[in-house]
Write a protein that holds these residues in place. Structure first.
Motif, short mmCIF file in Angstrom:
data_model
loop_
_atom_site.label_atom_id
_atom_site.label_comp_id
_atom_site.label_asym_id
_atom_site.label_seq_id
_atom_site.Cartn_x
_atom_site.Cartn_y
_atom_site.Cartn_z
N PHE A 198 0.84 -1.20 0.00
CA PHE A 198 0.00 0.00 0.00
C PHE A 198 0.88 1.25 0.00
N PRO A 199 0.36 2.37 -0.50
CA PRO A 199 1.13 3.63 -0.45
C PRO A 199 1.47 3.97 1.00
N LEU A 200 2.71 4.40 1.22
CA LEU A 200 3.18 4.69 2.57
C LEU A 200 3.36 6.18 2.81
N ILE A 201 3.01 6.60 4.00
CA ILE A 201 3.30 7.96 4.47
C ILE A 201 4.42 7.81 5.49
N LEU A 202 5.60 8.32 5.17
CA LEU A 202 6.76 8.17 6.04
C LEU A 202 7.25 9.52 6.53
N THR A 203 8.03 9.48 7.59
CA THR A 203 8.63 10.71 8.09
C THR A 203 9.74 11.15 7.14
N ASN A 204 10.22 12.38 7.31
CA ASN A 204 11.21 12.91 6.37
C ASN A 204 12.51 12.11 6.41
N ARG A 205 13.27 12.20 5.33
CA ARG A 205 14.45 11.35 5.14
C ARG A 205 15.55 11.58 6.18
N SER A 206 15.56 12.73 6.83
CA SER A 206 16.62 13.01 7.81
C SER A 206 16.31 12.44 9.19
N SER A 207 15.09 11.97 9.40
CA SER A 207 14.71 11.47 10.72
C SER A 207 15.31 10.09 10.97
N SER A 208 15.59 9.80 12.25
CA SER A 208 16.15 8.49 12.61
C SER A 208 15.17 7.37 12.27
N LEU A 209 13.89 7.64 12.39
CA LEU A 209 12.86 6.65 12.08
C LEU A 209 12.89 6.29 10.59
N ARG A 210 12.96 7.31 9.76
CA ARG A 210 12.98 7.07 8.30
C ARG A 210 14.24 6.31 7.89
N LYS A 211 15.35 6.65 8.48
CA LYS A 211 16.60 5.96 8.16
C LYS A 211 16.51 4.48 8.52
N GLU A 223 10.40 -2.82 -2.54
CA GLU A 223 10.13 -1.53 -3.16
C GLU A 223 8.87 -0.96 -2.53
N VAL A 224 8.82 0.36 -2.47
CA VAL A 224 7.71 1.00 -1.78
C VAL A 224 7.25 2.22 -2.56
N GLN A 225 5.96 2.49 -2.48
CA GLN A 225 5.40 3.71 -3.07
C GLN A 225 5.21 4.71 -1.95
N ILE A 226 5.95 5.83 -2.02
CA ILE A 226 5.84 6.88 -1.00
C ILE A 226 4.71 7.81 -1.41
N ALA A 227 3.64 7.82 -0.63
CA ALA A 227 2.51 8.70 -0.92
C ALA A 227 2.81 10.13 -0.47
N GLN A 228 3.36 10.26 0.75
CA GLN A 228 3.69 11.57 1.30
C GLN A 228 4.79 11.41 2.34
N GLU A 229 5.49 12.53 2.60
CA GLU A 229 6.45 12.59 3.70
C GLU A 229 5.97 13.63 4.70
N ALA A 230 6.19 13.37 5.99
CA ALA A 230 5.71 14.27 7.04
C ALA A 230 6.82 14.52 8.06
N ASN A 231 6.83 15.71 8.60
CA ASN A 231 7.80 16.05 9.65
C ASN A 231 7.34 15.59 11.03
N PHE A 232 6.04 15.52 11.23
CA PHE A 232 5.51 15.21 12.55
C PHE A 232 4.59 14.00 12.49
N ALA A 242 -7.07 10.39 6.36
CA ALA A 242 -7.68 10.88 5.12
C ALA A 242 -7.53 9.89 3.97
N ASN A 243 -7.06 8.66 4.27
CA ASN A 243 -6.92 7.60 3.27
C ASN A 243 -5.91 7.92 2.17
N ILE A 244 -4.90 8.72 2.48
CA ILE A 244 -3.84 9.00 1.52
C ILE A 244 -2.87 7.82 1.45
#
Length: 315
Positions: A198-211, A223-232, A242-244
């Protein structure tokens, strides 16, 4: 007279000022609640310390010398300053005033920290708490620069200037709308591969979680489909609602008020967890206020069983 350098103490100055007011050993001793011989010793010690005679005394009267009169105002001011220092120290020691400064990762700042502040300030309303909601690398830097009392974060690189005590373990969970297809897999074990369907909403690339997630994706060849990136986390959860897409966040997000309307499940992987520690500067003692806040923080963490997940439970 004593020629060595020394400093008058609190009791000596109080004795001098009381005797200067009353010009009577009897009345000055009564005011101070001590015996006349004790008062005499205090005055004598002060004169020895200052290497001057402060009073002319005989059987009939006590009088200030010229030196005593000249020292009256400076010693009154010194007593006032000492009183201020003692009051300041006592207030800090008794947690009647002061400030606790903490740098914490967003997952902790939005879950455990608010609960701890409420508990702490109910007991110590005179102590203010300042929270810096920042990433792991910034936490280390603020602790090293002594801009905060302590941090709650992850060890980034070996650093002799800091110590990190084990605090808790965060397991990663996938969050999805209540009517999402992943709902049917909750009874089993949801894997990272399941999430990548499924499309993923991940934290920004600099965050420890994203890494951490990116590293696991690469090692697993996914492989993954990035729907959106979020800071918080709150933003990622709102986008999920919102089903993004779906989002992968630490289990501390479960206690976040933004999970309404969403369901969640652990992502089963031996690597999708992270150790969180209490970060302090080497050889720097915590203030009483910071020590008591940390004690309350540990208690709140123990009450939140979601933080007891560990590597063995993921397998």
């Amino acid at each position: 007279m004593n020629t060595t350098t020394s400093i008058p103490n609190f009791r000596q100055i109080k004795s001098f000022l009381a005797l200067a007011r009353h010009l009577s050993f009897t009345r000055a001793a009564e005011e101070l609640g001590i015996s006349q011989p004790t008062l005499t010793v205090q005055i004598h010690q002060l004169e020895e310390t200052l290497s001057v005679i402060l009073f002319d005394r005989n059987r009939r009267q006590v009088r200030l010398t010229d030196v005593g009169r000249n020292l009256l105002e400076p010693l009154e001011q010194l007593l006032t300053d000492l009183d201020a220092v003692m009051n300041f120290s006592n207030d800090r020691a008794q947690l009647r005033s002061g400030t606790v400064r903490i740098a914490a990762m967003p997952s902790i700042s939005s879950s455990l920290i608010p609960k701890t502040i409420r508990i702490f300030q109910e007991k110590y309303p005179g102590v203010s708490v300042q929270i810096y909601d920042i990433d792991a690398e910034q936490i280390i830097e603020m602790v090293k620069l002594e801009q905060v009392d302590f941090g709650v974060g992850m060890k980034v690189l070996p650093d002799r200037e800091i110590i990190i005590d084990e605090f808790l373990t965060e397991q990663l969970c996938v969050f999805f709308p209540e009517d999402h297809p992943l709902q049917s897999k909750k009874s089993g074990k949801i894997t990272l591969k399941d999430c990548t369907e499924f499309p993923l909403i991940l934290t920004n690339r600099s965050s420890s979680l994203r890494k951490m997630i990116d590293r696991e994706l690469i090692e697993s060849g996914l492989e993954v489909q990035i729907a959106q990136e979020a800071n918080f986390m709150a933003t990622a959860l709102a986008m999920t609602r919102a089903n993004i897409g779906i989002t992968i966040l630490p289990n501390s997000a479960i206690g976040n008020g933004s999970t309404k309307g969403l369901d969640y499940a652990p992502v089963h992987s031996p690597h999708l967890y992270r150790k969180i520690g209490i970060v302090q500067k080497q050889n720097k003692r915590l203030s009483p206020s910071a020590s008591y806040f940390l004690k309350d923080l540990n208690a709140v963490a123990q009450e939140n069983k979601m933080f007891t997940e560990n590597k063995n439970k993921n397998s």
